[in-house]
Scaffold this motif. Structure first.
Motif, PDB file in Angstrom:
ATOM      1  N   PHE A   1      21.956   4.715   0.834  1.00 16.06           N
ATOM      2  CA  PHE A   1      21.093   4.072   1.046  1.00 16.06           C
ATOM      3  C   PHE A   1      20.980   2.788   1.073  1.00 16.06           C
ATOM      4  CE2 PHE A   1      17.036   6.776  -0.683  1.00 16.06           C
ATOM      5  CZ  PHE A   1      17.575   7.901  -0.976  1.00 16.06           C
TER       6      PHE A   1
ATOM      7  N   PHE B   1       3.272   6.442   9.783  1.00 12.51           N
ATOM      8  CA  PHE B   1       2.660   6.204  10.300  1.00 12.51           C
ATOM      9  C   PHE B   1       1.843   5.040  11.107  1.00 12.51           C
ATOM     10  CE2 PHE B   1      -1.518   4.202   9.987  1.00 12.51           C
ATOM     11  CZ  PHE B   1      -2.687   5.521  10.351  1.00 12.51           C
TER      12      PHE B   1
ATOM     13  N   MET C   1      20.249   9.165   8.593  1.00 11.80           N
ATOM     14  CA  MET C   1      22.330   8.978   7.689  1.00 11.80           C
ATOM     15  C   MET C   1      22.080   9.346   6.619  1.00 11.80           C
ATOM     16  SD  MET C   1      19.285   7.126   7.233  1.00 11.80           S
ATOM     17  CE  MET C   1      19.669   5.642   7.907  1.00 11.80           C
TER      18      MET C   1
ATOM     19  N   MET D   1      13.402   4.491   7.707  1.00 10.85           N
ATOM     20  CA  MET D   1      13.406   5.146   8.519  1.00 10.85           C
ATOM     21  C   MET D   1      12.215   4.683  10.057  1.00 10.85           C
ATOM     22  SD  MET D   1      16.435   7.128   8.503  1.00 10.85           S
ATOM     23  CE  MET D   1      15.697   8.192   9.473  1.00 10.85           C
TER      24      MET D   1
ATOM     25  N   ILE E   1       1.141  -0.966   0.197  1.00 12.61           N
ATOM     26  CA  ILE E   1       0.186  -0.124   0.361  1.00 12.61           C
ATOM     27  C   ILE E   1       0.847   0.827   0.285  1.00 12.61           C
ATOM     28  CG2 ILE E   1      -1.633   1.025   0.995  1.00 12.61           C
ATOM     29  CD1 ILE E   1      -2.423  -1.492   0.478  1.00 12.61           C
TER      30      ILE E   1
ATOM     31  N   GLY F   1       4.175  10.596   7.348  1.00 15.95           N
ATOM     32  CA  GLY F   1       5.423   9.683   7.935  1.00 15.95           C
ATOM     33  C   GLY F   1       5.072   8.769   9.146  1.00 15.95           C
TER      34      GLY F   1
HETATM   35  O1  AHZ Z   1       4.507   8.100   0.700  1.00 14.22           O
HETATM   36  C1  AHZ Z   1       4.882   7.003   1.188  1.00 14.22           C
HETATM   37  C2  AHZ Z   1       6.129   7.510   1.283  1.00 14.22           C
HETATM   38  O2  AHZ Z   1       6.398   6.227  -0.188  1.00 14.22           O
HETATM   39  C3  AHZ Z   1       4.476   6.176   2.262  1.00 14.22           C
HETATM   40  N1  AHZ Z   1       3.322   6.052   2.954  1.00 14.22           N
HETATM   41  C4  AHZ Z   1       4.007   7.173   4.562  1.00 14.22           C
HETATM   42  N2  AHZ Z   1       2.747   6.766   5.250  1.00 14.22           N
HETATM   43  C5  AHZ Z   1       1.755   5.971   4.648  1.00 14.22           C
HETATM   44  C6  AHZ Z   1       0.310   5.349   4.433  1.00 14.22           C
HETATM   45  N3  AHZ Z   1       0.318   4.892   4.119  1.00 14.22           N
HETATM   46  C7  AHZ Z   1       1.333   4.315   2.670  1.00 14.22           C
HETATM   47  N4  AHZ Z   1      -0.639   5.967   5.884  1.00 14.22           N
HETATM   48  C8  AHZ Z   1       2.563   5.489   3.368  1.00 14.22           C
HETATM   49  N5  AHZ Z   1       1.591   5.109   2.646  1.00 14.22           N
HETATM   50  O3  AHZ Z   1       5.808   5.217   2.798  1.00 14.22           O
HETATM   51  C9  AHZ Z   1       7.079   5.678   1.770  1.00 14.22           C
HETATM   52  C10 AHZ Z   1       8.798   6.217   2.714  1.00 14.22           C
HETATM   53  O4  AHZ Z   1       9.015   6.003   1.713  1.00 14.22           O
HETATM   54  P1  AHZ Z   1      10.788   7.140   1.940  1.00 14.22           P
HETATM   55  O5  AHZ Z   1      11.681   7.217   1.224  1.00 14.22           O
HETATM   56  O6  AHZ Z   1      10.036   8.011   2.957  1.00 14.22           O
HETATM   57  O7  AHZ Z   1      11.072   5.726   3.034  1.00 14.22           O
HETATM   58  P2  AHZ Z   1      12.301   5.155   3.897  1.00 14.22           P
HETATM   59  O8  AHZ Z   1      12.241   4.479   4.846  1.00 14.22           O
HETATM   60  O9  AHZ Z   1      11.866   3.569   2.259  1.00 14.22           O
HETATM   61  O10 AHZ Z   1      13.380   5.678   3.406  1.00 14.22           O
HETATM   62  C11 AHZ Z   1      14.003   6.576   3.976  1.00 14.22           C
HETATM   63  C12 AHZ Z   1      15.085   6.799   2.835  1.00 14.22           C
HETATM   64  C13 AHZ Z   1      15.884   7.975   3.439  1.00 14.22           C
HETATM   65  S1  AHZ Z   1      15.319   9.414   4.833  1.00 14.22           S
HETATM   66  C14 AHZ Z   1      16.804  10.118   5.130  1.00 14.22           C
HETATM   67  C15 AHZ Z   1      17.059  11.516   6.516  1.00 14.22           C
HETATM   68  O11 AHZ Z   1      16.172  12.252   6.303  1.00 14.22           O
HETATM   69  O12 AHZ Z   1      18.080  11.191   6.648  1.00 14.22           O
HETATM   70  N6  AHZ Z   1      17.809   9.130   4.769  1.00 14.22           N
HETATM   71  C16 AHZ Z   1      17.480   8.197   4.023  1.00 14.22           C
HETATM   72  C17 AHZ Z   1      18.042   6.871   2.978  1.00 14.22           C
END
Ligand code: AHZ
Length: 333
Positions: A313, A231, A309, A298, A97, A229
């Motif tokens: 990635f 969530f 970080m 994250m 989702i 985020g």
């Molecule tokens: O849309 C959001 C994103 O695509 C999705 N999402 C969040 N809440 C949701 C909900 N229902 C459905 N209630 C939801 N989808 O979750 C996805 C999160 O992807 P992201 O790229 O934000 O997080 P990740 O943990 O996969 O990767 C983080 C990448 C980061 S952040 C960071 C820093 O801030 O220092 N460093 C890195 C490498």
């Protein structure tokens, strides 16, 4: 239940089609791939397109209402988890989702809107297994564009017949049940979902009920705090399953406070970034945080109060793989 994609036309459909002279002219065309001005598409009716989409979406909703694993969030961590889980256990029904229209989360760019994606070793092994090319810079590797990673892993994930991605769909809540394993607490037993546009409009209408997906295991990678985020971990606090979030480690040390003469924007406290330690923390602590819910990426930093970080990635990719390994252990127990 298998339904024919193009069932016999109703009287209304036959009448509306017959009355259309243009339809008749185009109805008998043969598809021709002539690039010199006579490229001709096969005939089609508008309702065929509608039915081709709605039948499949409806069948998917019916089938995935009970899934083996729900993955919340299709960022770099969530997509890697889906890939690792489906690769290891292709028979599992895996439902992803994603709140955004475009899956990928932050992984369409490397950092500060730049293209390249840095991945520290040994997570280059994951890139190799997925089939993402990179340049080796010694202790880390560089994918020439983060979009190359995201599009490649996405294309692999979507080719598994048992993986369904619902994008533009938000998880609005968690389903909980008393834990049958007798812990005395609750167990996450699925998710409550809605089209994201509906979720965003809850303040405008009195009641727009969601629907549900039941699953013995939810893996959440909803990212750090933002519009949607973190969530699932926030919901754990709201339901009392977790006392409080420690929040992605905020930089509150007096030495790092901006001088009072600094422009207002510089006085905002930001979470601390520690590229050396943050990724090790996320991978090694990706776990079942409450019964039925694995958290990684994250989102975990918001639960545990871990550092960020920044634009590297490997921790996200490895966290996705670790979550898949944990999921298999739990499902097989
Ligand atoms: O849309 C959001 C994103 O695509 C999705 N999402 C969040 N809440 C949701 C909900 N229902 C459905 N209630 C939801 N989808 O979750 C996805 C999160 O992807 P992201 O790229 O934000 O997080 P990740 O943990 O996969 O990767 C983080 C990448 C980061 S952040 C960071 C820093 O801030 O220092 N460093 C890195 C490498």
């Amino acid at each position: 239940i298998a339904r024919p994609i193009s069932p016999p036309l109703s009287k209304a459909e036959t009448a509306s089609n017959a009355s259309d002279a243009v339809e008749a002219k185009y109805a008998s065309r043969t598809p021709t791939e002539d690039w010199d001005g006579a490229y001709t598409f096969a005939p089609i009716k508008e309702w065929q397109v509608s039915r081709a989409m709605t039948k499949r979406y409806g069948d998917d909703l019916y089938r995935t209402a009970v899934s083996d694993v729900v993955i919340v969030g299709a960022g770099s961590a969530g997509l890697t988890c889906a890939w690792a889980l489906a690769t290891a256990r292709p028979e599992l029904s895996i439902t992803i989702i994603e709140a955004g229209v475009a899956p990928g989360g932050g992984a369409w760019l490397g950092g500060q809107l730049m293209s390249a994606m840095v991945v520290r070793k040994p997570a280059d092994r994951i890139l190799e297994e997925i089939g993402v090319p990179f340049e080796d810079e010694g202790d880390f590797v560089v994918v020439k564009h983060a979009a190359l990673f995201t599009s490649t892993v996405l294309s692999k994930v979507l080719q598994f017949p048992n993986v369904k991605l619902y994008n533009a769909t938000a998880v609005e809540d968690l389903i909980t049940r008393p834990d049958p394993l007798g812990s005395g607490g609750l167990r996450v037993a699925g998710v409550v979902s809605n089209w994201t546009l509906v979720t965003l409009a809850h303040g405008l209408q009195s009641c727009m009920d969601p629907q549900t997906i039941t699953a013995p295991l939810v893996c959440s990678f909803a990212g750090h705090d933002g519009p949607f985020g973190a969530f699932s971990v926030k919901r754990l606090v709201a339901t009392g399953m977790v006392e409080q979030l420690k929040n992605m480690r905020a930089d509150l040390s007096p030495t790092s406070a901006a001088p009072s003469s600094a422009p207002h924007s510089l006085t905002i406290t930001l979470p601390q970034l520690n590229m050396t330690s943050a990724e090790d923390y996320i991978i090694n602590n990706t776990r079942e945080v409450v019964p039925g819910l694995i958290t990684g990426g994250m989102e975990l930093s918001e639960l545990d109060g871990a550092n960020r970080m920044g634009a590297t990635f490997g921790g996200m990719l490895a966290s996705g793989v670790k979550a898949a390994k944990e999921a298999i252990k739990i499902l097989d127990a």
